[in-house]
Design a protein around this motif. Structure first.
Motif, PDB file in Angstrom:
ATOM      1  N   VAL A   8      57.669 -11.302  25.786  1.00  0.00           N
ATOM      2  CA  VAL A   8      56.960  -9.964  26.581  1.00  0.00           C
ATOM      3  C   VAL A   8      56.545  -9.225  25.256  1.00  0.00           C
ATOM      4  O   VAL A   8      57.478  -9.045  24.207  1.00  0.00           O
ATOM      5  N   TRP A   9      55.308  -8.543  25.418  1.00  0.00           N
ATOM      6  CA  TRP A   9      55.029  -7.583  24.413  1.00  0.00           C
ATOM      7  C   TRP A   9      54.379  -6.401  25.204  1.00  0.00           C
ATOM      8  O   TRP A   9      53.998  -6.595  26.250  1.00  0.00           O
ATOM      9  N   ILE A  10      54.971  -5.167  24.747  1.00  0.00           N
ATOM     10  CA  ILE A  10      54.239  -3.949  25.422  1.00  0.00           C
ATOM     11  C   ILE A  10      53.697  -3.194  24.236  1.00  0.00           C
ATOM     12  O   ILE A  10      54.457  -2.993  23.092  1.00  0.00           O
ATOM     13  N   ASP A  11      52.439  -2.516  24.420  1.00  0.00           N
ATOM     14  CA  ASP A  11      51.653  -2.379  23.423  1.00  0.00           C
ATOM     15  C   ASP A  11      51.630  -3.088  22.070  1.00  0.00           C
ATOM     16  O   ASP A  11      51.552  -2.654  20.907  1.00  0.00           O
ATOM     17  N   GLY A  12      51.522  -4.397  22.299  1.00  0.00           N
ATOM     18  CA  GLY A  12      51.590  -5.166  21.252  1.00  0.00           C
ATOM     19  C   GLY A  12      52.893  -5.219  20.395  1.00  0.00           C
ATOM     20  O   GLY A  12      52.962  -6.181  19.460  1.00  0.00           O
ATOM     21  N   VAL A  13      54.077  -4.824  21.085  1.00  0.00           N
ATOM     22  CA  VAL A  13      55.374  -5.045  20.251  1.00  0.00           C
ATOM     23  C   VAL A  13      56.172  -5.769  21.105  1.00  0.00           C
ATOM     24  O   VAL A  13      56.318  -5.700  22.328  1.00  0.00           O
ATOM     25  N   SER A  14      56.959  -6.797  20.448  1.00  0.00           N
ATOM     26  CA  SER A  14      57.759  -7.555  21.104  1.00  0.00           C
ATOM     27  C   SER A  14      58.864  -6.932  21.863  1.00  0.00           C
ATOM     28  O   SER A  14      59.781  -6.041  20.961  1.00  0.00           O
ATOM     29  N   VAL A  15      59.326  -7.367  23.123  1.00  0.00           N
ATOM     30  CA  VAL A  15      60.421  -6.727  23.567  1.00  0.00           C
ATOM     31  C   VAL A  15      61.145  -7.873  24.184  1.00  0.00           C
ATOM     32  O   VAL A  15      60.668  -8.796  24.883  1.00  0.00           O
ATOM     33  N   LYS A  16      62.278  -7.614  24.119  1.00  0.00           N
ATOM     34  CA  LYS A  16      63.431  -8.606  24.281  1.00  0.00           C
ATOM     35  C   LYS A  16      63.913  -8.257  25.853  1.00  0.00           C
ATOM     36  O   LYS A  16      64.421  -7.498  25.990  1.00  0.00           O
ATOM     37  N   VAL A  17      63.522  -9.376  26.810  1.00  0.00           N
ATOM     38  CA  VAL A  17      64.223  -9.062  28.216  1.00  0.00           C
ATOM     39  C   VAL A  17      64.588 -10.373  28.454  1.00  0.00           C
ATOM     40  O   VAL A  17      64.352 -11.505  27.929  1.00  0.00           O
ATOM     41  N   PRO A  18      65.992 -10.325  29.147  1.00  0.00           N
ATOM     42  CA  PRO A  18      66.635 -11.284  29.473  1.00  0.00           C
ATOM     43  C   PRO A  18      66.108 -12.021  30.442  1.00  0.00           C
ATOM     44  O   PRO A  18      65.029 -12.042  31.043  1.00  0.00           O
ATOM     45  N   ARG A  19      66.507 -13.512  30.346  1.00  0.00           N
ATOM     46  CA  ARG A  19      65.733 -14.499  31.269  1.00  0.00           C
ATOM     47  C   ARG A  19      65.502 -14.236  32.764  1.00  0.00           C
ATOM     48  O   ARG A  19      64.394 -14.422  33.113  1.00  0.00           O
ATOM     49  N   ARG A  20      66.579 -13.627  33.661  1.00  0.00           N
ATOM     50  CA  ARG A  20      66.361 -13.452  34.966  1.00  0.00           C
ATOM     51  C   ARG A  20      65.414 -12.198  35.039  1.00  0.00           C
ATOM     52  O   ARG A  20      64.264 -12.683  35.934  1.00  0.00           O
ATOM     53  N   GLU A  21      65.154 -11.461  34.269  1.00  0.00           N
ATOM     54  CA  GLU A  21      64.134 -10.328  34.371  1.00  0.00           C
ATOM     55  C   GLU A  21      62.989 -10.717  33.897  1.00  0.00           C
ATOM     56  O   GLU A  21      61.773 -10.446  34.585  1.00  0.00           O
ATOM     57  N   VAL A  22      62.635 -11.674  33.086  1.00  0.00           N
ATOM     58  CA  VAL A  22      61.585 -12.308  32.625  1.00  0.00           C
ATOM     59  C   VAL A  22      61.124 -13.125  33.759  1.00  0.00           C
ATOM     60  O   VAL A  22      59.727 -13.002  33.916  1.00  0.00           O
ATOM     61  N   CYS A  23      61.760 -13.891  34.456  1.00  0.00           N
ATOM     62  CA  CYS A  23      61.214 -14.644  35.657  1.00  0.00           C
ATOM     63  C   CYS A  23      60.598 -13.580  36.716  1.00  0.00           C
ATOM     64  O   CYS A  23      59.489 -14.211  37.320  1.00  0.00           O
ATOM     65  N   LEU A  24      61.259 -12.510  36.723  1.00  0.00           N
ATOM     66  CA  LEU A  24      61.008 -11.651  38.101  1.00  0.00           C
ATOM     67  C   LEU A  24      59.520 -11.122  37.405  1.00  0.00           C
ATOM     68  O   LEU A  24      58.640 -10.682  38.344  1.00  0.00           O
ATOM     69  N   LEU A  25      59.435 -10.384  36.143  1.00  0.00           N
ATOM     70  CA  LEU A  25      58.241  -9.892  35.511  1.00  0.00           C
ATOM     71  C   LEU A  25      57.108 -10.922  35.806  1.00  0.00           C
ATOM     72  O   LEU A  25      55.978 -10.778  36.264  1.00  0.00           O
ATOM     73  N   GLU A  26      57.438 -12.283  35.500  1.00  0.00           N
ATOM     74  CA  GLU A  26      56.337 -13.356  35.672  1.00  0.00           C
ATOM     75  C   GLU A  26      55.670 -13.432  37.150  1.00  0.00           C
ATOM     76  O   GLU A  26      54.427 -13.003  37.261  1.00  0.00           O
ATOM     77  N   VAL A  27      56.547 -13.329  38.055  1.00  0.00           N
ATOM     78  CA  VAL A  27      56.149 -13.289  39.296  1.00  0.00           C
ATOM     79  C   VAL A  27      55.172 -12.207  39.639  1.00  0.00           C
ATOM     80  O   VAL A  27      54.266 -12.319  40.321  1.00  0.00           O
TER      81      VAL A  27
END
Length: 249
Positions: A142-161
């Motif tokens: 995940v990047w925000i404003d081009g900066v890598s952001v560490k997001v836990p696996r389950r929250e990443v799954c939510l973000l993708e959907v």
């Protein structure tokens, strides 16, 4: 439709080019990655057929570089040697739309090419974007404003959907299915906790999108800062979802 064939074996290139033309395609054939780069710089292609082992490098490395430069022309990898499962997975994760092993039946090649060309162009890129938030489904980054952001696996799954349905309400059941398998024991508020944590990650990193609750139905990812400039989130990655595509996605 115009197709670029990148193949260093003259006889193979001649056969494929002839088959493409016979089936109604306009075909340009080159034998090096340097020539391929020059070709795509001056011609708008509908698709690329790309060998891996070429005189001046690996076609997959070339494709990965192009994808990072917001180039989303459909690409089919053709290879006779790099045919292990790991090779195919690597190719698809790098942005290839199909991975075909030689020798390939020409009817199958044309069918696969037409299948790829039927896909919506906006869905071809390997990186999704919503506002200034970008997500790489393959690398789970995940990047925000081009900066890598560490997001836990389950929250990443939510973000993708949520990003895949940007601007539309996602039912709670669909989000829960993305998080938990049949074997998981799920608490009654597990989804709410995940959404709460994802909101915190987005807010802390300065995301221009937020998650709104449609009470009793689900959640929706919306743009909250439309004034965010293109320069802010133009980090050199291809875009699958953007605010301008809300009605499409």
């Amino acid at each position: 439709m115009r197709v670029l064939l990148v193949e260093d074996e003259p006889k193979v290139a001649a056969v494929i080019s002839d088959i493409l033309r016979f089936n109604g395609f306009t075909a340009d054939a080159v034998s090096t990655l340097e020539d391929a780069s020059e070709s795509v710089a001056v011609v708008t292609y509908d698709a690329v057929l790309l060998d891996r082992k070429l005189p001046d490098g690996d076609g997959l490395h070339w494709l990965r570089h192009r994808r990072r430069s917001s180039w989303f022309v459909p690409a089919l990898i053709l290879t006779a040697e790099m045919d292990s499962v790991d090779d195919r997975v690597e190719g698809l994760n790098a942005g290839a739309d199909d991975y075909i092993l030689k020798p390939v039946n020409m009817d199958e090649l044309i069918a696969r090419l037409r299948a790829v060309l039927r896909r919506p162009t906006t869905a071809l890129g390997p990186v999704m974007r919503a506002g200034n938030v970008e997500f790489d489904p393959a690398g789970r980054q995940v990047w925000i404003d081009g900066v890598s952001v560490k997001v836990p696996r389950r929250e990443v799954c939510l973000l993708e959907v949520l990003m895949r349905r940007f601007g539309r309400v996602v039912p709670k059941a669909a989000l829960e299915e993305s998080l938990f398998s049949y074997d998981n024991e799920v608490s009654s508020n597990a989804l709410e906790v995940g959404i709460y944590r994802l909101r915190a990650h987005l807010s802390k990193a300065g995301a221009s999108v937020s998650i709104r609750t449609d009470r009793g139905i689900g959640y929706i990812l919306v743009l909250t800062r439309p004034e965010v400039s293109e320069a802010k989130h133009a980090s050199g990655k291809n875009s699958e979802v953007s605010p301008s595509l809300v009605q499409q996605k």
